[in-house]
Design a protein around this motif. Structure first.
Motif, PDB file in Angstrom:
ATOM      1  N   ARG A 117     -88.671  -3.857 -22.710  1.00  0.00           N
ATOM      2  CA  ARG A 117     -89.678  -4.746 -22.128  1.00  0.00           C
ATOM      3  C   ARG A 117     -90.986  -4.560 -22.867  1.00  0.00           C
ATOM      4  O   ARG A 117     -91.306  -3.467 -23.350  1.00  0.00           O
ATOM      5  CB  ARG A 117     -89.889  -4.441 -20.636  1.00  0.00           C
ATOM      6  N   THR A 172     -89.834   1.080 -18.281  1.00  0.00           N
ATOM      7  CA  THR A 172     -88.478   0.619 -18.558  1.00  0.00           C
ATOM      8  C   THR A 172     -87.482   1.726 -18.211  1.00  0.00           C
ATOM      9  O   THR A 172     -87.766   2.910 -18.392  1.00  0.00           O
ATOM     10  CB  THR A 172     -88.313   0.268 -20.043  1.00  0.00           C
ATOM     11  N   LYS A 195     -83.899  -3.960 -14.158  1.00  0.00           N
ATOM     12  CA  LYS A 195     -84.873  -4.167 -15.241  1.00  0.00           C
ATOM     13  C   LYS A 195     -84.218  -3.781 -16.572  1.00  0.00           C
ATOM     14  O   LYS A 195     -83.471  -2.814 -16.659  1.00  0.00           O
ATOM     15  CB  LYS A 195     -86.124  -3.307 -15.012  1.00  0.00           C
ATOM     16  N   CYS A 232     -83.752  -2.389 -20.526  1.00  0.00           N
ATOM     17  CA  CYS A 232     -84.232  -1.205 -21.257  1.00  0.00           C
ATOM     18  C   CYS A 232     -85.339  -1.555 -22.238  1.00  0.00           C
ATOM     19  O   CYS A 232     -86.057  -0.663 -22.687  1.00  0.00           O
ATOM     20  CB  CYS A 232     -83.079  -0.555 -22.015  1.00  0.00           C
TER      21      CYS A 232
END
Length: 229
Positions: free
Chosen positions: A97, A102, A93, A95
């Motif tokens: 979002r 995150t 994922k 850093c």
């Protein structure tokens, strides 16, 4: 697809990665991979064989569309660390979002001392003692006045105690925060002759202790929240 892609970058040794994720370059729409890992730079042919090589947190940005190395940098050249980790649910994922948690920070054990020769092992000739857990920022945040690589938390074990495990991140169900857990061992002090006790005397005298330390992943400053011997 299914093709190995190589990128030219400075030489080094990566034993432990933190996270990697894809993002889109807003300027030209190309796809980039951001990789965080701890890397050491061997100083000679004996590095990693007989001598310890210090590792530091690094970042690479790779353009998978053009095959170019966009950037590479050491994010913190002051903290020697090993065994980095994030919440494994957030692997891959980014850093940044707009919604959801995150992986904007990571944890690692910090090196206190490097020494040798070791009493019982010959390869490597040097060993290290880990006496802390360090929390790093993985993105710039102007609101918090922090930059990538900044140390935003540090827990130091009590005197004589050293980490013997990697840190483990455990999600906290009630609010989505993190617990950080590790096991420490108390190293026996030197005997009256200023010698390190033998393995046999440590076992027979029952002087070696182990302890589980559980930390609040958001607040290291208040110490551990739970310990168990």
């Amino acid at each position: 697809k299914n093709k190995v892609q190589w990128f030219d970058c400075d030489p080094g040794v990566i034993l432990h990665t933190v996270n990697a994720y894809e993002e889109t370059n807003e300027k030209d729409g190309t796809t980039q991979v951001v990789l965080h890992a701890v890397m050491g730079e061997p100083s000679g042919s004996k590095s990693y064989i007989t001598t310890y090589t210090a590792s530091f947190l690094h970042e690479w940005v790779l353009d998978v569309t053009t095959g170019a190395l966009v950037s590479e940098e050491c994010l913190n050249a002051e903290e020697m660390v090993e065994f980095p980790i994030i919440d494994e649910r957030l692997l891959s994922k980014p850093c940044f979002r707009n919604n959801g948690p995150t992986p904007d920070s990571c944890y690692a054990v910090g090196v206190q001392t490097i020494g040798g020769p070791l009493n019982f092992y010959r390869t490597p000739n040097e060993g290290v003692l880990f006496d802390r857990v360090v929390k790093f920022a993985l993105r710039n945040d102007d609101t918090k006045k922090q930059k990538k690589g900044d140390v935003i938390g540090r827990f130091i074990l009590p005197d004589g105690w050293y980490s013997v495990t990697e840190p483990t991140v455990v999600p906290r169900e009630e609010d989505g925060s993190m617990y950080v857990m590790l096991v420490g061992t108390k190293i026996p002090v030197l005997d009256k002759h200023n010698r390190v006790p033998s393995k046999e005397s440590i076992a027979n005298d029952n002087v070696a202790l182990s302890r589980v330390f559980v930390l609040d992943g958001d607040n290291f400053n208040d110490g551990s929240v739970w310990e168990f011997d």
